[in-house]
Design a protein around this motif. Structure first.
Motif, PDB file in Angstrom:
ATOM      1  N   HIS A  13       0.857  -1.187   0.000  1.00  0.00           N
ATOM      2  CA  HIS A  13       0.000   0.000   0.000  1.00  0.00           C
ATOM      3  C   HIS A  13       0.890   1.233   0.000  1.00  0.00           C
ATOM      4  O   HIS A  13       1.872   1.294   0.748  1.00  0.00           O
ATOM      5  N   SER A  14       0.568   2.196  -0.846  1.00  0.00           N
ATOM      6  CA  SER A  14       1.331   3.443  -0.888  1.00  0.00           C
ATOM      7  C   SER A  14       0.419   4.606  -0.530  1.00  0.00           C
ATOM      8  O   SER A  14      -0.796   4.572  -0.776  1.00  0.00           O
ATOM      9  N   PHE A  15       1.002   5.632   0.052  1.00  0.00           N
ATOM     10  CA  PHE A  15       0.251   6.816   0.440  1.00  0.00           C
ATOM     11  C   PHE A  15       1.217   7.983   0.544  1.00  0.00           C
ATOM     12  O   PHE A  15       2.441   7.812   0.638  1.00  0.00           O
ATOM     13  N   LEU A  16       0.677   9.192   0.526  1.00  0.00           N
ATOM     14  CA  LEU A  16       1.487  10.392   0.619  1.00  0.00           C
ATOM     15  C   LEU A  16       1.572  10.836   2.072  1.00  0.00           C
ATOM     16  O   LEU A  16       0.557  10.967   2.757  1.00  0.00           O
ATOM     17  N   ALA A  17       2.787  11.057   2.547  1.00  0.00           N
ATOM     18  CA  ALA A  17       3.011  11.548   3.909  1.00  0.00           C
ATOM     19  C   ALA A  17       4.392  12.171   3.974  1.00  0.00           C
ATOM     20  O   ALA A  17       5.306  11.768   3.243  1.00  0.00           O
ATOM     21  N   ALA A  37      -3.169  -7.922   7.762  1.00  0.00           N
ATOM     22  CA  ALA A  37      -2.012  -7.181   7.260  1.00  0.00           C
ATOM     23  C   ALA A  37      -2.437  -5.824   6.718  1.00  0.00           C
ATOM     24  O   ALA A  37      -1.788  -4.805   6.971  1.00  0.00           O
ATOM     25  N   ARG A  38      -3.544  -5.799   5.985  1.00  0.00           N
ATOM     26  CA  ARG A  38      -4.040  -4.526   5.451  1.00  0.00           C
ATOM     27  C   ARG A  38      -4.461  -3.579   6.568  1.00  0.00           C
ATOM     28  O   ARG A  38      -4.225  -2.372   6.499  1.00  0.00           O
ATOM     29  N   ASP A  39      -5.064  -4.128   7.610  1.00  0.00           N
ATOM     30  CA  ASP A  39      -5.451  -3.298   8.752  1.00  0.00           C
ATOM     31  C   ASP A  39      -4.211  -2.719   9.440  1.00  0.00           C
ATOM     32  O   ASP A  39      -4.207  -1.554   9.874  1.00  0.00           O
ATOM     33  N   ALA A  40      -3.155  -3.519   9.537  1.00  0.00           N
ATOM     34  CA  ALA A  40      -1.923  -3.047  10.167  1.00  0.00           C
ATOM     35  C   ALA A  40      -1.297  -1.922   9.351  1.00  0.00           C
ATOM     36  O   ALA A  40      -0.756  -0.954   9.914  1.00  0.00           O
ATOM     37  N   ILE A  41      -1.378  -2.017   8.032  1.00  0.00           N
ATOM     38  CA  ILE A  41      -0.836  -0.960   7.186  1.00  0.00           C
ATOM     39  C   ILE A  41      -1.620   0.337   7.370  1.00  0.00           C
ATOM     40  O   ILE A  41      -1.054   1.431   7.364  1.00  0.00           O
ATOM     41  N   VAL A  42      -2.928   0.225   7.552  1.00  0.00           N
ATOM     42  CA  VAL A  42      -3.737   1.426   7.826  1.00  0.00           C
ATOM     43  C   VAL A  42      -3.263   2.096   9.108  1.00  0.00           C
ATOM     44  O   VAL A  42      -3.146   3.333   9.177  1.00  0.00           O
ATOM     45  N   ASP A  43      -2.972   1.302  10.134  1.00  0.00           N
ATOM     46  CA  ASP A  43      -2.461   1.866  11.386  1.00  0.00           C
ATOM     47  C   ASP A  43      -1.127   2.577  11.162  1.00  0.00           C
ATOM     48  O   ASP A  43      -0.870   3.641  11.736  1.00  0.00           O
ATOM     49  N   VAL A  44      -0.274   1.996  10.322  1.00  0.00           N
ATOM     50  CA  VAL A  44       1.008   2.630   9.991  1.00  0.00           C
ATOM     51  C   VAL A  44       0.780   3.951   9.256  1.00  0.00           C
ATOM     52  O   VAL A  44       1.431   4.965   9.546  1.00  0.00           O
ATOM     53  N   GLN A  45      -0.157   3.942   8.328  1.00  0.00           N
ATOM     54  CA  GLN A  45      -0.452   5.162   7.577  1.00  0.00           C
ATOM     55  C   GLN A  45      -0.903   6.286   8.513  1.00  0.00           C
ATOM     56  O   GLN A  45      -0.437   7.425   8.398  1.00  0.00           O
ATOM     57  N   ARG A  49       1.322   9.726   9.074  1.00  0.00           N
ATOM     58  CA  ARG A  49       0.731  11.017   8.716  1.00  0.00           C
ATOM     59  C   ARG A  49       0.633  11.943   9.926  1.00  0.00           C
ATOM     60  O   ARG A  49       0.890  13.151   9.815  1.00  0.00           O
ATOM     61  N   GLU A  50       0.268  11.402  11.075  1.00  0.00           N
ATOM     62  CA  GLU A  50       0.219  12.231  12.288  1.00  0.00           C
ATOM     63  C   GLU A  50       1.617  12.735  12.646  1.00  0.00           C
ATOM     64  O   GLU A  50       1.790  13.902  13.009  1.00  0.00           O
ATOM     65  N   PHE A  51       2.595  11.852  12.522  1.00  0.00           N
ATOM     66  CA  PHE A  51       3.968  12.266  12.799  1.00  0.00           C
ATOM     67  C   PHE A  51       4.431  13.316  11.795  1.00  0.00           C
ATOM     68  O   PHE A  51       5.116  14.283  12.165  1.00  0.00           O
TER      69      PHE A  51
END
Length: 345
Positions: A13-17, A37-45, A49-51
């Motif tokens: 999964h890719s995202f902008l941060a 695994a997908r749920d864990a990646i959402v938590d990472v995202q 982003r908050e950081f």
């Protein structure tokens, strides 16, 4: 009957941060773990982003607020969540002899490297640069035992040279805690890997610095290496720069002169500590083509890959032994143990 094992399944999964594209890749060991695994990646995202908001030197988050207080001459409270980065950034700054300097935000802003939308096409004046260099030199040293810093007018802290190393390692810790110890996180040149890509190590490429007109979506590789529980961090002058009178002005500034560093096109550090890989790599880039080996030995960084402005490529003994070099690429091997002492200005 379908196997529960997933020998070749990857979840990406890719995202902008933090102003860059972040790619998270997991190698779940069983098929039924894919949703988790997908749920864990959402938590990472969410975490990254908050950081990115709180750790940006010029935004509305914690560090931006801290810097605005410094700018008006106040003594500012250090944001508790960022205290570990303040501590480590200052420690590496001292160890590097100031070649890595976290209090450089005002200079970065002056040059326009904080935002691609305001990138300059001409250098600032000597007077503007010197004003900020002198302010940084007059600023007080950081005291890790204090929860405040300043006053330090015309000075600001910028974690652009260490924050990605920090948060990428934090993201991998989160994934490991969630049960996914086989993963990589790539945050725009800051790649860290844990575990394995199923039955093999993760393979990370070191690309050729881009020239004007090159296709950024199809970079050519110079070499690659298998990694496991390591960070691979690359600093280069080809991602955020402008040209003026035939000279390239990249975003990596020498904190002593206040101007972009010349002499290297890119420098890659491989290390188990993501923060040292990033901040130490920045210090080596500033040290330049002649002095980086001496500084690398001083910092305890033994795996370095450097591309010079004249096209010459160097790699330390420890890293050269691991590289899979692309055809036609010639590398000079540097033995840090035998490298003669070179004064680091």
């Amino acid at each position: 009957m379908r196997s529960l094992f997933t020998p070749r399944t990857l979840v990406r999964h890719s995202f902008l941060a933090m102003g860059t594209d972040v790619m998270v890749t997991l190698a779940p060991r069983r098929r039924h773990l894919i949703k988790k695994a997908r749920d864990a990646i959402v938590d990472v995202q969410i975490m990254i982003r908050e950081f990115g908001r709180d750790g940006w030197a010029w935004g509305d988050g914690d560090l931006g607020t801290f810097n605005r207080q410094l700018a008006v001459g106040e003594r500012a409270a250090i944001p508790p969540a960022l205290k570990p980065i303040f501590d480590r950034a200052w420690s590496i700054s001292l160890a590097s002899g100031g070649h890595y300097e976290p209090r450089i935000a005002q200079l970065v802003h002056l040059w326009g490297f904080d935002d691609l939308m305001r990138l300059r096409d001409t250098p600032p004046t000597h007077e503007e640069i010197e004003q900020r260099v002198q302010a940084m030199q007059r600023a007080p040293d950081y005291d890790a035992t204090s929860d405040h810093y300043g006053p330090a007018p015309l000075t600001g802290w910028d974690f652009g040279g260490i924050a990605k190393g920090y948060i990428v390692d934090r993201a991998l810790d989160l994934l490991t805690h969630a049960g996914f110890g086989d993963a990589t996180v790539d945050a725009g040149g800051n790649v860290s890997a844990r575990g394995r890509k199923h039955d093999r190590s993760w393979l990370i490429g070191i690309r050729k610095p881009l020239e004007l007109g090159d296709d950024a979506d199809a970079p050519s590789l110079l070499a690659s290496l298998a990694v496991n529980n390591e960070a691979v961090n690359t600093h280069g002058d080809d991602q955020r720069f402008f040209m003026f009178q035939g000279r390239r002005y990249g975003h990596l500034l020498d904190p002593r002169s206040g101007v972009p560093v010349q002499g290297l096109r890119s420098l890659t550090v491989v290390h188990r500590d993501g923060m040292l890989a990033e901040a130490g790599g920045a210090a080596l880039f500033v040290a330049g083509p002649q002095a980086w080996p001496t500084l690398a030995a001083k910092l305890g960084i033994d795996q370095v890959f450097a591309v010079h402005s004249d096209g010459r490529i160097q790699a330390t003994v420890a890293l050269a032994a691991r590289l899979r070099v692309e055809p036609g690429v010639n590398i000079d091997v540097v033995d840090l143990a035998k490298e003669s002492e070179i004064a680091i200005d």
